[in-house]
Design an enzyme around this catalytic site. Structure first.
Site: not given
Length: 240
Positions: A8, A95
């Site tokens: 991330g 994701d």
């Protein structure tokens, strides 16, 4: 053994999968990936898949690439066990795809609505024939709280943790309840709308804010904080 790395903006989440599931998971700073070689050596890692929302420096990519014979950098060209019915597949977040695939393997041949409540909230639909039909993106809890503070003159920046009454009894609870209850009603609205078309749809909830939202959503939901990791592991197994 498979090593899953989900990178991330601020950190890298890692998961080690054996044949029976996750045996180790945690989080590391995304400034260095020397830990990858440690895991490969200690756990006998055979394959690695990396999903990243940031650009990884070439020297750090080299560290990962040299650590294991099978390394997959997940992108729009990676083969996946899912048909993409989306006009711009190259812009589709990894994701979102991984969570959809994770849910698809948890509930095969079912119509699925996948809600990922993280920095942004994504709501995606996969039909029983393994077609990713698309979805929506909206701001997550922290983004909404921050926006209320930054785009107004007097509203304070508050934390998401705390009381969430139906009606706020002071400014803090009014903001928190407005954001969290508003998101839950938003999600319930998506669920009710999709159920008009697919009454048998199964709902999956994942993401960092899953625990904050789960008790305030009316519909029956399968909460799974490892859904993205499971999806990435299934992708890795699919292309072996």
């Amino acid at each position: 053994m498979n090593l899953i790395i989900d990178i991330g903006n601020n950190s890298a989440k890692y998961y080690i999968f054996s044949d029976t599931g996750i045996i180790l998971h945690g989080r590391r700073p995304n400034s260095s990936y020397s830990f990858v070689q440690e895991f490969v050596t200690s756990y006998g890692i055979e394959s690695i898949i990396i999903s990243s929302v940031i650009d990884i420096p070439a020297n750090e990519r080299d560290i990962i690439d040299r650590s294991c014979p099978k390394v997959v950098w997940f992108n729009s060209n990676t083969p996946i066990p899912l048909n993409i019915d989306y006009k711009t597949p190259h812009t589709l977040g990894s994701d979102r795809l991984a969570a959809a695939i994770g849910a698809m393997y948890e509930a095969p041949a079912k119509n699925l609505l996948i809600i990922d409540a993280g920095t942004a909230i994504t709501v995606d639909f996969v039909d029983a024939e393994r077609n990713f039909k698309g979805g929506n993106i909206s701001p997550g809890i922290k983004m909404r709280l921050r926006a209320l503070h930054e785009f107004t003159g007097r509203l304070p920046l508050i934390e998401k943790e705390g009381p969430v009454p139906s009606l706020g009894y002071d400014t803090e609870t009014a903001i928190r309840s407005g954001v969290i209850n508003g998101i839950c009603q938003e999600i319930d609205g998506y669920i009710n709308k999709i159920k008009e078309i697919f009454p048998d749809v199964l709902i999956f909830l994942t993401g960092g804010d899953e625990k904050t939202l789960i008790n305030n959503i009316k519909s029956r939901i399968f909460a799974d904080r490892f859904l993205v990791a499971k999806g990435l592991n299934h992708i890795l197994e699919y292309i072996r």
